[in-house]
Motif scaffolding. Structure first.
Motif, short mmCIF file in Angstrom:
data_model
loop_
_atom_site.label_atom_id
_atom_site.label_comp_id
_atom_site.label_asym_id
_atom_site.label_seq_id
_atom_site.Cartn_x
_atom_site.Cartn_y
_atom_site.Cartn_z
N PRO A 184 0.81 -1.22 0.00
CA PRO A 184 0.00 0.00 0.00
C PRO A 184 0.84 1.27 0.00
O PRO A 184 1.93 1.32 0.58
N GLY A 185 0.31 2.29 -0.65
CA GLY A 185 1.06 3.52 -0.87
C GLY A 185 1.57 4.18 0.40
O GLY A 185 0.89 4.24 1.42
N ILE A 186 2.78 4.68 0.31
CA ILE A 186 3.42 5.39 1.41
C ILE A 186 3.06 6.88 1.30
O ILE A 186 2.91 7.39 0.19
N ILE A 187 2.90 7.54 2.43
CA ILE A 187 2.79 9.00 2.41
C ILE A 187 3.91 9.54 3.28
O ILE A 187 4.55 8.82 4.04
N GLU A 188 4.17 10.83 3.15
CA GLU A 188 5.22 11.43 3.99
C GLU A 188 4.84 11.31 5.46
O GLU A 188 3.68 11.45 5.84
N ASP A 189 5.85 10.99 6.28
CA ASP A 189 5.69 10.75 7.73
C ASP A 189 4.96 9.46 8.03
O ASP A 189 4.42 9.28 9.11
N ALA A 190 4.96 8.52 7.06
CA ALA A 190 4.36 7.20 7.31
C ALA A 190 5.07 6.50 8.45
O ALA A 190 4.46 5.73 9.19
N HIS A 191 6.39 6.74 8.58
CA HIS A 191 7.16 6.07 9.64
C HIS A 191 6.69 6.50 11.02
O HIS A 191 6.98 5.83 12.01
N HIS A 211 6.58 -4.68 5.59
CA HIS A 211 6.62 -5.70 4.54
C HIS A 211 7.81 -5.48 3.60
O HIS A 211 8.28 -6.42 2.95
N ILE A 212 8.29 -4.27 3.51
CA ILE A 212 9.41 -3.96 2.63
C ILE A 212 10.69 -4.64 3.12
O ILE A 212 11.60 -4.92 2.34
N GLU A 213 10.75 -4.93 4.43
CA GLU A 213 11.96 -5.52 5.01
C GLU A 213 12.32 -6.86 4.37
O GLU A 213 13.49 -7.23 4.31
N ARG A 214 11.33 -7.62 3.91
CA ARG A 214 11.58 -8.97 3.44
C ARG A 214 11.85 -9.06 1.94
O ARG A 214 12.05 -10.14 1.42
N ASN A 215 11.81 -7.94 1.24
CA ASN A 215 12.00 -7.95 -0.21
C ASN A 215 13.47 -7.90 -0.57
O ASN A 215 14.25 -7.18 0.04
N ARG A 230 13.75 2.42 8.77
CA ARG A 230 14.92 1.56 8.99
C ARG A 230 15.97 1.92 7.97
O ARG A 230 15.80 1.69 6.77
N SER A 231 17.05 2.51 8.42
CA SER A 231 18.04 3.06 7.51
C SER A 231 18.67 2.00 6.61
O SER A 231 19.08 2.29 5.48
N ASP A 232 18.75 0.73 7.09
CA ASP A 232 19.39 -0.29 6.28
C ASP A 232 18.55 -0.69 5.07
O ASP A 232 19.03 -1.41 4.18
N LEU A 233 17.29 -0.24 5.00
CA LEU A 233 16.49 -0.52 3.81
C LEU A 233 17.09 0.14 2.57
O LEU A 233 16.88 -0.33 1.45
N LEU A 234 17.83 1.22 2.78
CA LEU A 234 18.45 1.90 1.64
C LEU A 234 19.63 1.11 1.09
O LEU A 234 20.15 1.45 0.02
N ASP A 235 20.05 0.08 1.81
CA ASP A 235 21.13 -0.77 1.30
C ASP A 235 20.61 -1.81 0.31
O ASP A 235 21.40 -2.46 -0.38
N LYS A 236 19.30 -1.98 0.26
CA LYS A 236 18.73 -2.95 -0.67
C LYS A 236 18.87 -2.46 -2.12
O LYS A 236 18.76 -1.26 -2.38
#
Length: 332
Positions: free
Chosen positions: A215-222, A234-238, A266-272
């Motif tokens: 589902p779509g992300i919006i700003e400040d979703a975190h 869910h993005i963590e497992r991709n 989660r900053s490490d998501l940018l390593d994907k």
């Protein structure tokens, strides 16, 4: 089937059976020695992976889960029967946490894999264990131990090769529908997608990969705004992130905003590994951008149209190449 990716349950392991205090009494041996048997162990509460499941919905309606108690010990040193385990079948990608301490208990990643989330109590010892030279008639036996009690939070993180990342109405659902046999709900308003959708994308040479429309992300979703972090996880497992941004939006601003949301969660998501697909290119003459993209990183970019099929085969190829690189990196 309704989708549920969170459940909170109160689990209790079975109580251990008590040991028995008993003395052997037979016709020709009226004062036999102690022969009380041990109590059986209480049952465990266990999570078990089931590849046929894709939701935690059933557990949303089971607030209290108790394993069976162990039986008490018997005469003639016979042990009581162990309590039956309570097995909860869950999808792969389910992570269990202690609700109070937030300690991570474990994660189910394979079919048939098991995790004990509440252990049953040990059975008590019968009185024959306590016989000695100075006490040949022990009158006591141990009581069984109580089973563990805890509140457990379960989170489901979808396992997919490719995760579609973008703001509402970026065209993610249309893209998933065009690439696979999945039929997500599609409409021209924000948050049409209220639950993750999975689709299997295949090529003519039988290559395939699993893609998740998140589902779509919006700003400040975190921070929990919009649909919040309940879908960011869910993005963590991709293995690969496919950013989807519509050509009729501010591409640079949206791309940076998406990166910021992932980094804040989660900053490490940018390593994907990631790709960028500029969608709805059928809105542009000759399927061309008005100006060159000026992004802060050199992300591979492809211009697509799910409506007309423009560059869809090329997108499949790019995704496949990236996934093979990921597999090679894992094995090296």
């Amino acid at each position: 089937m309704r989708f549920a990716d969170y459940a909170k349950i109160y689990v209790t392991g079975g109580h251990g059976g008590s040991g028995m205090a008993h003395f052997r009494r037979e016709k020709y041996e009226p004062k036999g020695g102690p022969d009380g048997g041990d109590g059986g162990k209480g049952g465990d509460v266990i999570l078990r992976g089931n590849k046929q499941l894709n939701t935690l919905l059933d557990l949303r309606y089971r607030k209290f889960v108790n394993a069976k108690d162990g039986q008490n010990g018997h005469t003639s040193r016979k042990q009581g029967k162990d309590g039956e385990d309570e097995i909860l079948e869950v999808p792969m990608g389910t992570v269990a946490y202690d609700a109070d301490s937030k300690e991570r208990i474990g994660e189910i990643t394979e079919d048939g894999e098991e995790i004990v989330i509440a252990e049953g109590g040990k059975g008590g010892l019968g009185n024959w264990h306590f016989r000695s030279a100075t006490n040949q008639t022990p009158q006591h036996a141990q009581e069984g131990e109580e089973g563990a009690e805890r509140t457990v939070e379960l989170e489901l993180k979808l396992i997919a090769d490719v995760g579609l990342v973008g703001f509402p109405n970026a065209g993610k659902s249309t893209l998933l529908s065009a690439l696979s046999a999945a039929k997500p709900k599609i409409a021209d308003y924000p948050f049409t997608t209220l639950q993750p959708n999975l689709g299997v994308v295949t090529s003519s040479d039988y290559r395939s990969f699993v893609m998740a429309d998140i589902p779509g992300i919006i700003e400040d979703a975190h921070e929990g705004k919009g649909l919040g972090i309940q879908f960011l996880r869910h993005i963590e497992r991709n293995n690969l992130l496919l950013f989807v941004i519509a050509v009729n939006s501010d591409i640079k601003q949206e791309y940076n905003a998406l990166l910021n949301e992932l980094k804040a969660y989660r900053s490490d998501l940018l390593d994907k590994p990631r790709l960028l697909a500029i969608s709805k290119m059928d809105l542009k003459e000759n399927y061309e951008l008005d100006e060159e993209l000026d992004l802060k990183d050199s992300i591979d970019t492809i211009l697509i149209s799910s409506a007309t099929g423009h560059n869809m085969e090329e997108l499949k190829e790019k995704i496949w190449e990236k996934l093979q690189t990921v597999e090679q990196d894992k094995s090296s």
